[in-house]
Scaffold this motif. Structure first.
Motif, PDB file in Angstrom:
ATOM      1  N   THR A   1      34.778  39.485  34.177  1.00  0.00           N
ATOM      2  CA  THR A   1      35.198  38.240  33.536  1.00  0.00           C
ATOM      3  C   THR A   1      35.265  37.069  34.509  1.00  0.00           C
ATOM      4  O   THR A   1      34.826  35.952  34.207  1.00  0.00           O
ATOM      5  CB  THR A   1      36.578  38.428  32.865  1.00  0.00           C
ATOM      6  OG1 THR A   1      36.521  39.527  31.958  1.00  0.00           O
ATOM      7  CG2 THR A   1      36.998  37.167  32.108  1.00  0.00           C
ATOM      8  N   HIS A   2      35.850  37.318  35.703  1.00  0.00           N
ATOM      9  CA  HIS A   2      36.099  36.244  36.657  1.00  0.00           C
ATOM     10  C   HIS A   2      35.208  36.281  37.896  1.00  0.00           C
ATOM     11  O   HIS A   2      35.320  35.416  38.756  1.00  0.00           O
ATOM     12  CB  HIS A   2      37.570  36.261  37.087  1.00  0.00           C
ATOM     13  CG  HIS A   2      38.522  36.036  35.959  1.00  0.00           C
ATOM     14  ND1 HIS A   2      39.827  36.513  35.959  1.00  0.00           N
ATOM     15  CD2 HIS A   2      38.369  35.392  34.778  1.00  0.00           C
ATOM     16  CE1 HIS A   2      40.423  36.163  34.832  1.00  0.00           C
ATOM     17  NE2 HIS A   2      39.569  35.484  34.095  1.00  0.00           N
ATOM     18  N   GLY A   3      34.405  37.290  38.013  1.00  0.00           N
ATOM     19  CA  GLY A   3      33.474  37.340  39.129  1.00  0.00           C
ATOM     20  C   GLY A   3      33.956  38.083  40.353  1.00  0.00           C
ATOM     21  O   GLY A   3      33.159  38.478  41.198  1.00  0.00           O
ATOM     22  N   LYS A   4      35.270  38.281  40.466  1.00  0.00           N
ATOM     23  CA  LYS A   4      35.823  38.978  41.628  1.00  0.00           C
ATOM     24  C   LYS A   4      37.028  39.813  41.208  1.00  0.00           C
ATOM     25  O   LYS A   4      37.821  39.380  40.365  1.00  0.00           O
ATOM     26  CB  LYS A   4      36.257  37.992  42.720  1.00  0.00           C
ATOM     27  CG  LYS A   4      35.106  37.254  43.380  1.00  0.00           C
ATOM     28  CD  LYS A   4      35.604  36.322  44.474  1.00  0.00           C
ATOM     29  CE  LYS A   4      34.430  35.576  45.122  1.00  0.00           C
ATOM     30  NZ  LYS A   4      34.898  34.645  46.192  1.00  0.00           N
ATOM     31  N   PRO A   5      37.179  40.994  41.789  1.00  0.00           N
ATOM     32  CA  PRO A   5      38.396  41.784  41.533  1.00  0.00           C
ATOM     33  C   PRO A   5      39.516  41.297  42.444  1.00  0.00           C
ATOM     34  O   PRO A   5      39.266  40.884  43.574  1.00  0.00           O
ATOM     35  CB  PRO A   5      37.969  43.208  41.904  1.00  0.00           C
ATOM     36  CG  PRO A   5      36.941  43.006  42.980  1.00  0.00           C
ATOM     37  CD  PRO A   5      36.229  41.709  42.670  1.00  0.00           C
ATOM     38  N   SER A   6      40.747  41.336  41.950  1.00  0.00           N
ATOM     39  CA  SER A   6      41.871  40.823  42.745  1.00  0.00           C
ATOM     40  C   SER A   6      42.901  41.907  43.018  1.00  0.00           C
ATOM     41  O   SER A   6      43.020  42.896  42.274  1.00  0.00           O
ATOM     42  CB  SER A   6      42.551  39.661  42.018  1.00  0.00           C
ATOM     43  OG  SER A   6      43.272  40.120  40.881  1.00  0.00           O
ATOM     44  N   ALA A   7      43.661  41.706  44.082  1.00  0.00           N
ATOM     45  CA  ALA A   7      44.752  42.622  44.413  1.00  0.00           C
ATOM     46  C   ALA A   7      45.830  42.581  43.338  1.00  0.00           C
ATOM     47  O   ALA A   7      46.390  43.620  42.961  1.00  0.00           O
ATOM     48  CB  ALA A   7      45.346  42.267  45.777  1.00  0.00           C
ATOM     49  N   LEU A   8      46.133  41.380  42.844  1.00  0.00           N
ATOM     50  CA  LEU A   8      47.121  41.260  41.773  1.00  0.00           C
ATOM     51  C   LEU A   8      46.651  42.007  40.530  1.00  0.00           C
ATOM     52  O   LEU A   8      47.442  42.659  39.843  1.00  0.00           O
ATOM     53  CB  LEU A   8      47.361  39.789  41.434  1.00  0.00           C
ATOM     54  CG  LEU A   8      48.326  39.508  40.270  1.00  0.00           C
ATOM     55  CD1 LEU A   8      49.699  40.074  40.554  1.00  0.00           C
ATOM     56  CD2 LEU A   8      48.409  38.008  39.992  1.00  0.00           C
ATOM     57  N   GLY A   9      45.349  41.943  40.265  1.00  0.00           N
ATOM     58  CA  GLY A   9      44.803  42.610  39.099  1.00  0.00           C
ATOM     59  C   GLY A   9      44.938  44.115  39.173  1.00  0.00           C
ATOM     60  O   GLY A   9      45.375  44.760  38.221  1.00  0.00           O
ATOM     61  N   ILE A  10      44.584  44.697  40.315  1.00  0.00           N
ATOM     62  CA  ILE A  10      44.659  46.160  40.397  1.00  0.00           C
ATOM     63  C   ILE A  10      46.114  46.636  40.381  1.00  0.00           C
ATOM     64  O   ILE A  10      46.432  47.677  39.811  1.00  0.00           O
ATOM     65  CB  ILE A  10      43.895  46.693  41.629  1.00  0.00           C
ATOM     66  CG1 ILE A  10      43.572  48.182  41.424  1.00  0.00           C
ATOM     67  CG2 ILE A  10      44.675  46.468  42.921  1.00  0.00           C
ATOM     68  CD1 ILE A  10      42.567  48.737  42.410  1.00  0.00           C
ATOM     69  N   ALA A  11      47.017  45.849  40.979  1.00  0.00           N
ATOM     70  CA  ALA A  11      48.435  46.205  40.933  1.00  0.00           C
ATOM     71  C   ALA A  11      48.955  46.149  39.499  1.00  0.00           C
ATOM     72  O   ALA A  11      49.713  47.028  39.061  1.00  0.00           O
ATOM     73  CB  ALA A  11      49.245  45.263  41.822  1.00  0.00           C
TER      74      ALA A  11
END
Length: 445
Positions: free
Chosen positions: A293-303
């Motif tokens: 969706t946003h082009g990059k995976p985030s640390a906040l997202g996986i948490a």
């Protein structure tokens, strides 16, 4: 000679009988299971570890630096407050079963009595448990840790804008009026309202997560948005803390779910396994959904995905198998991602740390899917033979919890707002709650 022998034995009977009676009493007395006791002691410590320091760090890292202490302080204060209230009356109104009768709906179907107020009658010799036994004092403490984390989860919805005094009063009333009755309706056994309905909630999808998530949504709607939301950047100030907190929650959740077996047995072992599978699947589900969706995976997202998976598997942990856990976790990761991002933006509510998007939505999703994957035909270990009927029962439990919690939370907040006010002033919000409410700073520059 033979008669004299029998006469001699007869003379001994008065001496032997008391010993035989004592042996029979000892055989009939409940036997403490040291293995189950050790596991429940461990699980209790793990669940407390979820709130302090787990949730405190998870939430603390997501707020702005000027509010980190306020969030951590709220978690610690709730831990102290609920512990005392649980001792005084909480355990009693949640788990007092006097007056209950299976299939009969009365007042005690909704709330327990006060026969166990101040933990009356609980001694070192008191035991409880479904089969093998462990001390009731351990059960009291184990359930106390659930009662602690539930209101603490709500903090994420109104973070950075509620007065500390109002928060304390709200949490005390909410625990009394909402948490304890819902726990009683689901977990207190035959005669409890949702227990008699047949609602499956192994470790708290309804009692903890839907309860807290809906209350959080009502809180953020009643309090209103943070000053500057959504145009002012409000990025998390320390995602390292959030990741550490998420890791602690993941570890502690094994006590939450596997401990809910109330024994060191095969159910606990399977609950641990499916918890791990669902959590991993949800973390990946959220990560890939965000990546696409946003082009990059985030640390906040996986948490956040980790917590979504933990939440969704909670009601199902004692009845679903590994394949069901994989589906539940993956679904929760994707659905909660879109609810915490797209849905929140579209509807415009300021759920600061996504208490509703993760716990409310994840809890509802997990509760409904429990009715599906608890069926042995779908790899589950429950007694579900009619999936459609069980899903309807699960939906009734979700519906009752949502309505009751939303209405009660709204009334509590409105009354408190009229009496003492809920929000800090705009100046205090701008300065930050650490300094304005506690006269301290999280960081000294």
């Amino acid at each position: 000679m033979t008669l004299r022998k029998f006469a001699g034995l007869g003379a001994l009977l008065p001496l032997v009988m008391p010993g035989l009676a004592m042996a029979a009493d000892e055989a009939a007395a409940p036997v403490l299971n040291s293995g189950d006791t050790a596991w429940m002691l461990t699980s209790t410590a793990l669940v407390l570890f979820m709130t302090i320091p787990g949730l405190a760090l998870f939430y603390g890292g997501m707020v702005r630096s000027k509010n980190i202490l306020s969030v951590m302080m709220q978690c610690f204060a709730i831990t102290g407050l609920v512990t005392v209230l649980w001792f005084i009356y909480g355990y009693s109104i949640a788990f007092d079963t006097s007056g209950m009768e299976a299939g009969v709906v009365n007042l005690n179907s909704f709330v327990g009595g006060l026969s166990k107020a101040f933990l009356a009658g609980i001694t070192p010799a008191s035991v409880t448990g479904p089969a093998a036994l462990f001390p009731e004092a351990v059960f009291v403490t184990f359930q106390m840790t659930f009662a602690i984390i539930t209101p603490a989860l709500i903090v994420g919805a109104f973070a950075e804008r509620m007065k500390f005094s109002a928060m304390l009063i709200f949490m005390g009333i909410w625990f009394t009026v909402v948490y304890a009755p819902i726990a009683h309706m689901v977990w207190s056994g035959p005669g409890s309202l949702m227990g008699d309905w047949g609602v499956l909630d192994f470790a708290g999808g309804t009692v903890v997560h839907i309860n807290a998530g809906i209350a959080g949504l009502v809180c953020c709607l009643v309090l209103g948005k943070r000053k500057g939301f959504p145009t002012t950047p409000m990025a998390p100030h320390n995602l390292g803390y959030t990741l550490m907190g998420a890791a602690m929650l993941w570890i502690g959740w094994f006590g939450f779910n596997a401990g809910s077996a109330a024994a060191a047995n095969g159910t606990a072992g399977m609950a641990m396994l499916v918890t791990q599978i669902a959590t991993a699947a949800a973390a990946l589900g959220w990560m890939f959904a965000e990546w696409l969706t946003h082009g990059k995976p985030s640390a906040l997202g996986i948490a956040s995905g980790v917590v979504a998976g933990l939440v969704a598997i909670t009601p199902a942990a004692g009845t679903v198998g590994p394949m069901g856990a994989l589906v539940i976790g993956l679904t929760a990761g994707v659905v909660c991602f879109f609810c915490a991002t797209s849905l929140k933006r579209k509807l415009g509510y300021d759920d600061s740390l996504d208490a509703f998007g993760v716990h409310g939505i994840g809890g509802i999703l997990g509760a409904i899917l429990t009715g599906v994957f608890a069926a042995p035909a779908l790899g589950g270990f429950g007694t579900v033979t009619d999936v459609a009927a069980q899903v309807w029962v699960q939906a009734k439990g979700v519906g009752l919890t949502v309505i009751y919690t939303a209405v009660a939370t709204f009334i509590i907040l409105k009354v408190l707002d009229a009496i003492i006010g809920l929000r800090v002033t705009e100046e205090e919000e701008a300065v930050g709650l650490d300094l304005a409410q506690h006269n301290e700073r999280g960081y000294n520059l």
